[in-house]
Write an enzyme that holds these catalytic residues in place. Structure first.
Site, PDB file in Angstrom:
ATOM      1  CE  LYS A 197      -7.564   0.315   4.456  1.00 27.01           C
ATOM      2  NZ  LYS A 197      -7.969   0.336   3.028  1.00 27.01           N
ATOM      3  CG  HIS A 211      -4.946   1.635  -4.454  1.00 33.52           C
ATOM      4  ND1 HIS A 211      -4.324   1.360  -3.258  1.00 33.52           N
ATOM      5  CD2 HIS A 211      -5.927   0.701  -4.584  1.00 33.52           C
ATOM      6  CE1 HIS A 211      -4.917   0.320  -2.681  1.00 33.52           C
ATOM      7  NE2 HIS A 211      -5.890  -0.098  -3.468  1.00 33.52           N
ATOM      8  CE1 TYR A 219      -6.445  -3.161  -3.868  1.00 34.21           C
ATOM      9  CE2 TYR A 219      -7.978  -4.479  -2.591  1.00 34.21           C
ATOM     10  CZ  TYR A 219      -7.347  -3.284  -2.824  1.00 34.21           C
ATOM     11  OH  TYR A 219      -7.627  -2.198  -2.036  1.00 34.21           O
ATOM     12  CG  HIS A 250      -5.807  -8.286   0.403  1.00 34.79           C
ATOM     13  ND1 HIS A 250      -4.721  -8.149  -0.431  1.00 34.79           N
ATOM     14  CD2 HIS A 250      -6.627  -7.234   0.142  1.00 34.79           C
ATOM     15  CE1 HIS A 250      -4.875  -7.060  -1.176  1.00 34.79           C
ATOM     16  NE2 HIS A 250      -6.008  -6.489  -0.841  1.00 34.79           N
ATOM     17  NE  ARG A 310      -3.626  -2.200   2.727  1.00 34.13           N
ATOM     18  CZ  ARG A 310      -3.361  -3.306   3.409  1.00 34.13           C
ATOM     19  NH1 ARG A 310      -2.183  -3.436   4.016  1.00 34.13           N
ATOM     20  NH2 ARG A 310      -4.255  -4.277   3.498  1.00 34.13           N
ATOM     21  NE  ARG A 367      -3.301  -3.342  -1.502  1.00 34.88           N
ATOM     22  CZ  ARG A 367      -2.725  -4.225  -0.703  1.00 34.88           C
ATOM     23  NH1 ARG A 367      -1.407  -4.377  -0.740  1.00 34.88           N
ATOM     24  NH2 ARG A 367      -3.445  -4.965   0.115  1.00 34.88           N
TER      25      ARG A 367
END
Length: 330
Positions: free
Chosen positions: A224, A282, A317, A308, A199, A285
């Protein structure tokens, strides 16, 4: 059973239970009186006593938001963003509603009004804040709310999954464009983003002490989702970091000494320089995580690298190249 009667032009609800003081309240309509009586009886059945709702009549949602912003928000990792969202909520008309009058319909109207001017994801975040404010008020602050009305309202569906990946010679153009800018480490930063799928905040927070040169691993102590993880470095990412370290200042602890705002400006200038449109930082990613799958790593291995926790989120993603999958199937 509650007693509902019309008294001097208004509807009065009266609740009598053994072991508690009789409670009565007047309303403009019979429906409101019956609802109040039902809620009060539910509280008595649940807790064995009738709560004193006077505090709910004098406390506004705005007052709760202000206290939450002062006491709860500062301890969160995303305090800055949440503080800004609460400021928006406190300026809204909904904040003037007293807790005794706050209803499911009020939240639904708020949701629909916000959806007319902001993205569904923004409305969802704002509703999540309202919901947690009420949960804290009930569980920690002792406010006698019968229920969290936000939980009774359907939240907007977020349909903003992106499938943007680097195509053609975009990667080469990006990296060559980095060399034409004024930030000496931008090429290394972009390379690390593509190779690791980390990230933006994780990359900008990197310290040289987080990188093990013997193991070729980055150790992230806090991310995060609230937990740490180790990110293995590909030879390409490892070489790029070593090359930048040889040119950086000796006493500099941060790998990439820049703020998120500065990176956003540098990214916009880079895209203009190389003539690429519709690409967000982003998206790198997305690209990085998708490449991990294309290299043959399984879901568990990729999730340990990307961080994740929910496989449902990981699926958003991963937009794999059909050509690469055909090759693997062969």
């Amino acid at each position: 059973m509650a007693t509902i009667r019309k008294l001097r032009g208004r509807w009065q609800a009266q609740v009598r239970r053994r072991g508690m003081k009789p409670r009565a309240k007047s309303f403009d309509s019979k429906v409101e009186a019956e609802k109040w009586a039902r809620d009060l009886e539910t509280q008595v059945d649940r807790f064995g006593a009738a709560p004193d709702t006077k505090i709910l009549e004098s406390t506004t949602l705005g007052a709760l938001l202000e206290r939450y912003q002062r006491e709860i928000t500062p301890a969160k990792r995303g305090a800055v963003q949440e503080d800004q969202r609460i400021d928006v909520l406190r300026r809204h008309d909904l904040s003037h509603r007293t807790l005794i009058g706050l209803s499911q319909q009020d939240i639904a109207i708020f949701r629909d009004e916000r959806l007319a001017s902001v993205a569904p994801s923004t409305a969802v975040r704002e509703m999540a804040i309202l919901s947690h404010v009420l949960e804290v008020a009930i569980r920690d602050w002792g406010l006698p709310l019968a229920r969290n009305v936000v939980k009774l309202v359907r939240r907007p569906v977020i349909r903003n999954e992106r499938c943007r990946r680097l195509t053609g010679n975009e990667e080469q153009r990006l990296l060559e464009g980095c060399d034409g800018g004024q930030i000496p480490y931008l090429r290394t930063l972009v390379t690390v983003a593509i190779e690791t799928g980390m990230r933006r905040g994780e990359i900008l927070g990197l310290q040289w002490s987080d990188i093990s040169h013997d193991r070729r691993v980055i150790t992230l102590t806090m991310t995060k989702n609230g937990s740490g993880r180790e990110v293995p470095l590909s030879p390409r990412a490892f070489d790029a970091l070593n090359e930048w370290k040889s040119r950086s200042e000796v006493d500099q602890s941060s790998v990439f000494p820049m703020t998120p705002g500065a990176l956003e400006q540098a990214w916009r200038r880079l895209l203009i320089r190389v003539g690429i449109t519709g690409l967000r930082f982003h998206d790198l990613r997305h690209e990085g995580v998708s490449r991990l799958f294309e290299r043959g790593l399984n879901v568990i291995e990729v999730s340990s690298i990307s961080g994740h926790k929910e496989l449902r989120m990981l699926k958003r993603y991963t937009h794999l190249s059909a050509d690469d999958l055909v090759t693997r199937l062969s």
